[in-house]
Design an enzyme around this catalytic site. Sequence first.
Site, short mmCIF file in Angstrom:
data_model
loop_
_atom_site.label_atom_id
_atom_site.label_comp_id
_atom_site.label_asym_id
_atom_site.label_seq_id
_atom_site.Cartn_x
_atom_site.Cartn_y
_atom_site.Cartn_z
N TYR A 100 11.26 36.70 -53.54
CA TYR A 100 11.84 35.30 -53.68
C TYR A 100 11.39 34.55 -55.01
CZ TYR A 100 12.59 36.16 -48.66
OH TYR A 100 13.12 36.87 -47.46
N ASN A 123 22.77 32.74 -45.81
CA ASN A 123 23.97 33.70 -46.51
C ASN A 123 24.97 34.17 -45.32
OD1 ASN A 123 25.36 35.76 -47.77
ND2 ASN A 123 23.82 36.83 -47.92
N CYS A 131 20.79 40.03 -49.55
CA CYS A 131 19.87 39.33 -49.15
C CYS A 131 18.85 40.05 -48.54
CB CYS A 131 20.12 38.16 -48.42
SG CYS A 131 20.71 38.41 -46.98
N HIS A 132 19.16 41.42 -48.01
CA HIS A 132 18.12 42.24 -47.64
C HIS A 132 17.14 42.71 -48.67
CE1 HIS A 132 21.58 45.13 -48.50
NE2 HIS A 132 20.76 45.79 -48.78
N GLU A 159 19.06 52.76 -48.52
CA GLU A 159 18.83 52.64 -50.21
C GLU A 159 17.75 53.46 -50.87
OE1 GLU A 159 19.73 48.85 -51.63
OE2 GLU A 159 21.17 48.16 -50.06
#
Length: 162
Positions: A100, A123, A131-132, A159
Amino acid sequence: MQKYFKVTDSLIGDLVIIGNKAAITGLFLQYDEFQNDNEKWGVIEASDDPLLMEAANQLNEYFHKKRKKFQLPLLVEGTPFQNAVWEELNNIPYGETRSYADIAKAIHNEKAVRAVGQANRVNRIPIIIPCHRVIGKNRQLTGYAGNQIEKKEILLKIEGVL
């Protein structure tokens, strides 16, 4: 403008994609959330809408590691600060994370760490606006889509981050 929705299944459960024929306007990570949200009023189911079908296809490719970047028209509505945060989220490459604090620094507002978290929380198009990929400074998985950290963990595993 009339909004439409399509439900599609995924590795994290049913997703509800919302659009207005020209752009994707929302993505719910749970059908129950969609049902309880005010956005559902006036939204018509349109499983065969080409844009919603393309969004479902791209999400499916993402979940099966065949897509790293989404190519969809998006309509995001937020404050200038929120829009700056969401733009910066789109700059986080697939398979990487940022804190953040990193996001706050990138948008030239280093003291706005908590506000970055709030922008992530609101979001309306998670996964597509990633945002993850934002985690705590100590690499902790913190808040995601309310109280769905397990979904954040799955997305980051897809990912290759975890």
